[in-house]
Scaffold this active site. Structure first.
Site, PDB file in Angstrom:
ATOM      1  N   GLY A   1       0.817  -1.215   0.000  1.00 20.91           N
ATOM      2  CA  GLY A   1       0.000   0.000   0.000  1.00 20.91           C
ATOM      3  C   GLY A   1       0.845   1.255   0.000  1.00 20.91           C
ATOM      4  O   GLY A   1       0.536   2.223   0.700  1.00 20.91           O
TER       5      GLY A   1
ATOM      6  N   GLY B   1       1.444   3.535  -2.389  1.00 21.37           N
ATOM      7  CA  GLY B   1       1.219   4.544  -3.413  1.00 21.37           C
ATOM      8  C   GLY B   1       0.650   5.857  -2.950  1.00 21.37           C
ATOM      9  O   GLY B   1       0.660   6.844  -3.690  1.00 21.37           O
TER      10      GLY B   1
ATOM     11  N   ASP C   1      -3.167  -6.081  -5.828  1.00 20.86           N
ATOM     12  CA  ASP C   1      -4.205  -6.054  -4.799  1.00 20.86           C
ATOM     13  C   ASP C   1      -3.779  -7.047  -3.722  1.00 20.86           C
ATOM     14  O   ASP C   1      -3.650  -8.254  -4.008  1.00 20.86           O
ATOM     15  CB  ASP C   1      -5.547  -6.455  -5.420  1.00 20.86           C
ATOM     16  CG  ASP C   1      -6.715  -6.352  -4.449  1.00 20.86           C
ATOM     17  OD1 ASP C   1      -6.501  -6.484  -3.221  1.00 20.86           O
ATOM     18  OD2 ASP C   1      -7.855  -6.165  -4.916  1.00 20.86           O
TER      19      ASP C   1
ATOM     20  N   TYR D   1     -12.919  -3.762  10.626  1.00 19.90           N
ATOM     21  CA  TYR D   1     -11.605  -3.110  10.589  1.00 19.90           C
ATOM     22  C   TYR D   1     -10.983  -3.108  11.986  1.00 19.90           C
ATOM     23  O   TYR D   1      -9.802  -3.437  12.148  1.00 19.90           O
ATOM     24  CB  TYR D   1     -11.781  -1.686  10.076  1.00 19.90           C
ATOM     25  CG  TYR D   1     -10.533  -0.829  10.089  1.00 19.90           C
ATOM     26  CD1 TYR D   1      -9.651  -0.845   9.017  1.00 19.90           C
ATOM     27  CD2 TYR D   1     -10.258   0.025  11.163  1.00 19.90           C
ATOM     28  CE1 TYR D   1      -8.509  -0.048   9.017  1.00 19.90           C
ATOM     29  CE2 TYR D   1      -9.124   0.825  11.170  1.00 19.90           C
ATOM     30  CZ  TYR D   1      -8.252   0.787  10.099  1.00 19.90           C
ATOM     31  OH  TYR D   1      -7.129   1.575  10.111  1.00 19.90           O
TER      32      TYR D   1
ATOM     33  N   ALA E   1      -9.807  -6.544  12.888  1.00 19.10           N
ATOM     34  CA  ALA E   1      -8.585  -6.888  12.162  1.00 19.10           C
ATOM     35  C   ALA E   1      -7.373  -6.209  12.777  1.00 19.10           C
ATOM     36  O   ALA E   1      -6.302  -6.822  12.927  1.00 19.10           O
ATOM     37  CB  ALA E   1      -8.724  -6.497  10.694  1.00 19.10           C
TER      38      ALA E   1
END
Length: 255
Positions: free
Chosen positions: A19, A21, A70, A162, A165
């Site tokens: 991730g 970017g 992904d 979320y 997690a």
């Protein structure tokens, strides 16, 4: 004048960021590059990722190795990590950063959405670690940094999967630290508070929300991606060589 730390041990280290970017991830990529590390990263946002690589190259830094990926696709993620290792050498530092904090409610939660959110917020941490571990063992050391969040400490409403997690990431961090410690591999968790990325500012930062944030934080300044990246640099460098299985909160003293 730059008054932040330079870590000589990070020069020429091979760093992989998921991730990378935009947001915190882009700051991680940039900060490691400025330390002289060789950086590879994945993201699904091609345009911003290539722009980041161009910007760093224009600054005279080695161009990062970007792969479109992904992280929910474990095979693609592990293949991307393998290609970065083939280009630069075995991975020294893994930063599991990719996540999606899209709001959702328990009463409308489906099993499909649960799986999607767990895949993007938790599962890839384990399988990225699986992909780098043999290379780290060959080097007799390495640093894995798992991005969690203070949301699980607060029980932040509006995104229960979320939050679950992010709590699980801390448990995974403890388990991997114990499992890999004999090989000199350190595993730590980094728990950001509310960081002012472009996404956060455009979607959720209102005057009322900012006022509540400043009331809750001991330090009355907003957090930015570089505040998280600088802690990650420390956890990746030899300066933290005997720190493992720990969780580091960077939230301005709000928790």
């Amino acid at each position: 004048m730059n008054t932040t730390a330079i870590y000589p041990s990070l020069r020429d280290r091979v760093v992989f960021v998921s991730g990378g970017g935009s947001g915190i991830g882009a700051s991680l990529v940039g900060h490691f590059a400025r330390q002289g590390a060789r950086v590879g990263f994945v993201d699904i946002a091609d345009e911003s990722s290539r722009t980041l690589c161009d910007d760093l190259e224009r600054q005279g830094l080695p161009r990062p190795h970007f792969e479109h990926c992904d992280v929910r696709d474990v095979a693609a993620l592990q293949a991307a990590i393998a290609r970065v290792a083939a280009a630069f050498g075995d991975i020294d530092v893994l930063v599991n950063n990719a996540a999606n904090d899209e709001r959702h409610a328990l009463d409308s939660l489906t099993t499909e959405l649960w799986q999607q959110l767990m895949d993007v917020n938790l599962r890839h941490h384990a399988f990225a670690a699986q992909a780098v571990i043999e290379g780290m063992r060959r080097k007799r050391g390495g640093s894995i940094i798992n991005l969690s969040s203070v949301t699980w400490l607060k029980g932040t409403p509006g995104l229960p999967v979320y939050v679950a997690a992010k709590a699980a990431i801390v448990g995974l961090t403890k388990a991997l630290a114990r499992e890999f410690g004999a090989d000199g591999i350190r595993v730590n968790a980094l728990l950001p508070g509310w960081v002012m990325t472009e996404r956060q500012v455009s979607r959720w930062l209102t005057p009322e929300a900012e006022a509540r944030l400043m009331q809750n934080q001991c330090l009355k300044e907003k957090l930015y991606p570089e505040d998280i990246a600088r802690m990650a640099l420390f956890l990746a460098a030899d300066d933290s060589r005997l720190i493992s299985a720990q969780s580091f909160i960077v939230d301005g003293g709000a928790t």
